[in-house]
Design a protein around this motif. Sequence first.
Motif, PDB file in Angstrom:
ATOM      1  N   GLY A 121      26.661  59.014  21.965  1.00 42.45           N
ATOM      2  CA  GLY A 121      26.401  58.729  23.070  1.00 42.45           C
ATOM      3  C   GLY A 121      25.728  59.499  24.100  1.00 42.45           C
ATOM      4  N   GLN A 122      25.060  60.500  23.281  1.00 45.29           N
ATOM      5  CA  GLN A 122      24.231  61.410  24.299  1.00 45.29           C
ATOM      6  C   GLN A 122      22.751  61.208  24.357  1.00 45.29           C
ATOM      7  OE1 GLN A 122      26.118  63.995  26.085  1.00 45.29           O
ATOM      8  NE2 GLN A 122      27.774  62.429  25.444  1.00 45.29           N
ATOM      9  N   GLN A 123      22.009  60.431  23.497  1.00 40.17           N
ATOM     10  CA  GLN A 123      20.672  60.085  23.544  1.00 40.17           C
ATOM     11  C   GLN A 123      20.603  58.303  23.336  1.00 40.17           C
ATOM     12  OE1 GLN A 123      18.203  63.405  21.514  1.00 40.17           O
ATOM     13  NE2 GLN A 123      20.041  63.246  20.241  1.00 40.17           N
ATOM     14  N   ILE A 124      19.598  57.997  23.580  1.00 33.24           N
ATOM     15  CA  ILE A 124      19.022  56.546  23.376  1.00 33.24           C
ATOM     16  C   ILE A 124      17.585  56.640  22.703  1.00 33.24           C
ATOM     17  CG2 ILE A 124      18.387  54.448  24.622  1.00 33.24           C
ATOM     18  CD1 ILE A 124      20.281  55.221  26.726  1.00 33.24           C
TER      19      ILE A 124
ATOM     20  N   SER B 148       2.094  54.744  25.235  1.00 24.68           N
ATOM     21  CA  SER B 148       1.097  55.457  24.607  1.00 24.68           C
ATOM     22  C   SER B 148      -0.058  54.680  24.384  1.00 24.68           C
ATOM     23  CB  SER B 148       1.615  56.157  23.275  1.00 24.68           C
ATOM     24  OG  SER B 148       1.913  55.173  22.210  1.00 24.68           O
ATOM     25  N   GLY B 149      -0.282  53.384  24.636  1.00 23.57           N
ATOM     26  CA  GLY B 149      -1.053  52.295  24.379  1.00 23.57           C
ATOM     27  C   GLY B 149      -0.850  51.410  23.101  1.00 23.57           C
ATOM     28  N   SER B 150       0.195  51.753  22.357  1.00 22.40           N
ATOM     29  CA  SER B 150       0.786  50.833  21.312  1.00 22.40           C
ATOM     30  C   SER B 150       2.142  51.097  21.166  1.00 22.40           C
ATOM     31  CB  SER B 150      -0.087  51.173  19.921  1.00 22.40           C
ATOM     32  OG  SER B 150       0.418  52.542  19.471  1.00 22.40           O
ATOM     33  N   GLN B 151       2.832  50.085  20.554  1.00 20.66           N
ATOM     34  CA  GLN B 151       4.417  50.143  20.493  1.00 20.66           C
ATOM     35  C   GLN B 151       4.822  51.236  19.608  1.00 20.66           C
ATOM     36  OE1 GLN B 151       5.430  46.287  18.978  1.00 20.66           O
ATOM     37  NE2 GLN B 151       7.683  46.500  19.406  1.00 20.66           N
ATOM     38  N   GLN B 152       5.652  52.033  20.268  1.00 18.03           N
ATOM     39  CA  GLN B 152       6.146  53.354  19.285  1.00 18.03           C
ATOM     40  C   GLN B 152       7.423  53.432  19.913  1.00 18.03           C
ATOM     41  OE1 GLN B 152       4.363  54.856  16.943  1.00 18.03           O
ATOM     42  NE2 GLN B 152       2.276  53.740  17.654  1.00 18.03           N
ATOM     43  N   LEU B 153       8.092  54.334  19.018  1.00 10.02           N
ATOM     44  CA  LEU B 153       9.474  55.066  19.372  1.00 10.02           C
ATOM     45  C   LEU B 153       9.754  56.190  20.113  1.00 10.02           C
ATOM     46  CD1 LEU B 153      11.165  53.956  15.902  1.00 10.02           C
ATOM     47  CD2 LEU B 153      10.622  52.530  17.646  1.00 10.02           C
ATOM     48  N   TYR B 154      10.786  56.197  21.098  1.00  4.10           N
ATOM     49  CA  TYR B 154      10.849  57.200  21.856  1.00  4.10           C
ATOM     50  C   TYR B 154      12.349  57.634  21.934  1.00  4.10           C
ATOM     51  CZ  TYR B 154       6.109  56.923  23.504  1.00  4.10           C
ATOM     52  OH  TYR B 154       4.731  56.789  23.553  1.00  4.10           O
ATOM     53  N   VAL B 155      12.957  58.684  22.084  1.00  7.55           N
ATOM     54  CA  VAL B 155      14.134  59.148  22.366  1.00  7.55           C
ATOM     55  C   VAL B 155      14.341  60.010  23.603  1.00  7.55           C
ATOM     56  CG1 VAL B 155      15.973  60.926  21.265  1.00  7.55           C
ATOM     57  CG2 VAL B 155      14.685  59.330  19.827  1.00  7.55           C
ATOM     58  N   MET B 156      15.372  59.693  24.491  1.00  3.53           N
ATOM     59  CA  MET B 156      15.534  60.212  25.785  1.00  3.53           C
ATOM     60  C   MET B 156      17.026  60.710  25.903  1.00  3.53           C
ATOM     61  SD  MET B 156      15.301  57.168  28.370  1.00  3.53           S
ATOM     62  CE  MET B 156      16.217  55.694  28.399  1.00  3.53           C
ATOM     63  N   PRO B 157      17.609  61.504  26.601  1.00  5.24           N
ATOM     64  CA  PRO B 157      18.950  61.378  26.923  1.00  5.24           C
ATOM     65  C   PRO B 157      19.246  60.533  27.645  1.00  5.24           C
ATOM     66  CG  PRO B 157      17.616  63.707  27.622  1.00  5.24           C
ATOM     67  CD  PRO B 157      16.564  62.466  27.442  1.00  5.24           C
ATOM     68  N   VAL B 158      21.025  60.252  27.588  1.00  6.96           N
ATOM     69  CA  VAL B 158      21.326  59.069  28.003  1.00  6.96           C
ATOM     70  C   VAL B 158      21.510  59.189  29.504  1.00  6.96           C
ATOM     71  CG1 VAL B 158      23.799  60.321  28.188  1.00  6.96           C
ATOM     72  CG2 VAL B 158      23.692  57.589  27.863  1.00  6.96           C
ATOM     73  N   THR B 159      21.116  60.371  30.257  1.00  7.45           N
ATOM     74  CA  THR B 159      21.075  60.449  31.667  1.00  7.45           C
ATOM     75  C   THR B 159      19.564  60.082  32.060  1.00  7.45           C
ATOM     76  OG1 THR B 159      20.574  63.029  31.230  1.00  7.45           O
ATOM     77  CG2 THR B 159      22.988  62.120  31.784  1.00  7.45           C
ATOM     78  N   GLY B 160      18.747  59.660  31.272  1.00 10.30           N
ATOM     79  CA  GLY B 160      17.441  59.723  31.578  1.00 10.30           C
ATOM     80  C   GLY B 160      16.617  60.782  31.489  1.00 10.30           C
ATOM     81  N   GLY B 161      15.285  60.916  31.999  1.00  7.75           N
ATOM     82  CA  GLY B 161      14.527  62.247  31.787  1.00  7.75           C
ATOM     83  C   GLY B 161      13.491  61.772  30.994  1.00  7.75           C
ATOM     84  N   GLU B 162      12.579  62.584  30.848  1.00  7.70           N
ATOM     85  CA  GLU B 162      11.309  62.522  30.012  1.00  7.70           C
ATOM     86  C   GLU B 162      11.541  62.173  28.335  1.00  7.70           C
ATOM     87  OE1 GLU B 162       7.380  61.898  29.768  1.00  7.70           O
ATOM     88  OE2 GLU B 162       8.426  62.187  31.309  1.00  7.70           O
ATOM     89  N   PRO B 163      11.090  61.128  27.914  1.00  7.56           N
ATOM     90  CA  PRO B 163      11.292  60.670  26.608  1.00  7.56           C
ATOM     91  C   PRO B 163      10.258  61.509  25.513  1.00  7.56           C
ATOM     92  CG  PRO B 163      10.843  58.733  27.981  1.00  7.56           C
ATOM     93  CD  PRO B 163      10.527  59.978  28.827  1.00  7.56           C
ATOM     94  N   ARG B 164      11.054  61.217  24.348  1.00 11.96           N
ATOM     95  CA  ARG B 164      10.155  62.330  23.335  1.00 11.96           C
ATOM     96  C   ARG B 164       9.564  61.161  22.365  1.00 11.96           C
ATOM     97  NH1 ARG B 164      12.950  64.083  18.937  1.00 11.96           N
ATOM     98  NH2 ARG B 164      14.762  64.070  19.988  1.00 11.96           N
TER      99      ARG B 164
ATOM    100  N   ARG C  55      13.944  60.245  10.031  1.00 11.78           N
ATOM    101  CA  ARG C  55      15.209  61.185  10.773  1.00 11.78           C
ATOM    102  C   ARG C  55      15.028  60.924  12.370  1.00 11.78           C
ATOM    103  NH1 ARG C  55      18.965  62.833   7.429  1.00 11.78           N
ATOM    104  NH2 ARG C  55      18.217  63.468   5.287  1.00 11.78           N
ATOM    105  N   THR C  56      15.999  61.689  12.772  1.00 12.80           N
ATOM    106  CA  THR C  56      15.830  61.246  14.209  1.00 12.80           C
ATOM    107  C   THR C  56      14.799  61.999  15.001  1.00 12.80           C
ATOM    108  OG1 THR C  56      17.636  62.919  14.614  1.00 12.80           O
ATOM    109  CG2 THR C  56      18.372  60.817  14.357  1.00 12.80           C
ATOM    110  N   ASP C  57      14.136  62.894  14.320  1.00 16.16           N
ATOM    111  CA  ASP C  57      13.228  63.646  15.061  1.00 16.16           C
ATOM    112  C   ASP C  57      11.665  63.085  14.479  1.00 16.16           C
ATOM    113  OD1 ASP C  57      12.946  64.408  12.500  1.00 16.16           O
ATOM    114  OD2 ASP C  57      12.799  66.549  12.820  1.00 16.16           O
TER     115      ASP C  57
END
Length: 442
Positions: free
Chosen positions: A308-311, A318-334, A371-373
Amino acid sequence: MIARILTLFLVLALGAGLAPAQAQDGPLRIVIDEGVIEPLPVAVPDFVAEDARAADYARNIARVVAADLAGTGLFREIPEEAHLTTVTSFASPVQFSDWKAINAQALITGAVGLDGSGRLTVKFRLFDVFAEAPLGDGLQFGGPATSWRRVAHKVADQVYSRITGESGYFDSRVVFVAERGPKNARQKRLAIMDYDGANVQFLTDASALVLAPRFSPTGDRVLFTSYESGFPRIYLMDVASTRRRALDEQSGTMTFAPRFAPDGQRVVFSLSQGGNTDIYMLDLRSGQRMRLTSAPSIETAPSFAPDGQQIVFESDRSGSQQLYVMPVTGGEPRRISFGQGRYGTPVWSPRGDLIAFTKQNKGRFHIGVMRTDGSEERLLTASFLDEGPTWAPNGRVIMFTRETSGAQGAPSLYTVDITGRNLRQVSLQGAASDPAWSPLLP
């Protein structure tokens, strides 16, 4: 056979990208650099009927157990006509020589009773044939006769777990969209089924378009998107009663792509307003809504990590459909997807180690995992249109939608192991799409 079981477990672990595990009965460690899984020969003779009324149940339960195991691709049932002996009593000693002669390495025996109130009692034992020893203690399950398939799935889960070292997934359900009619005017209804396509029940009628159902962590509620108001809106349904209510009704907005948090008390979803689509989280108890992204891009298909800590979500920032991970509280996605093509519909594994996704590249669609990274990307399927992965409760198998091409093309549900092996179509009458797997049933 014990060594064979340990080897099978280690190959499973290697296929999932996990470190080889320590054997339960000692410090032995075996490192497998490469391996091919040869299905384990298993004998499942008809269970013994303890009275005449239980005869059909005894045979049918054994058949479901065998089908569950064979359907994984890890087991091969030895056909009944090859058996050299008949099990006529659950209490009788096992004639191991007869089962060795046909190369059965595991043997499952059972007995079924039916009392006057219509309640079944099912007992089973699992044996290592070549060691001539039981694998774990015998177990007994009970339930109404109408739930005999559930009892069979529970037996199969126990067998699967004892041999592979992993939890089972057979005693579970799948909610999906049942479809009918021509491709350009297809009717869609929410439906629910056993994991193997049996016991289909409809949850909605075909009066409104429905999409993307998602189970709660306890399996008793379903989120879905409906167009009954003319615009996409999220609804929450109680599975047992089919009662439902709209969530987060805000004038001038459209809501879609919902998914539960692991605590079952929050929902993450996409909200579109004024031409902008972002991800929000709603607390089901308080009704409080929190915005998690704020960008001019389209942010959708969010999925929680098991803790429950990340989404994880998809975005075209980025200009095309890609995957990102961010904290559940929001913030800058990776950003985590960097291969060729477009990525979407990410779903975090129940184990927490992998993310499944849909990938489109060079005119083909794929179901993949990474993997999640974002490392160790593996594509498991390829076809005209594969999309919408959902995880089995144990994180071993993925179900998804595959649609055929052409004017008569229609969607079906398929499963595949996370190693890319054992691609199978789910047996269903009619077209189906948008599957979502439940947790194991209580």
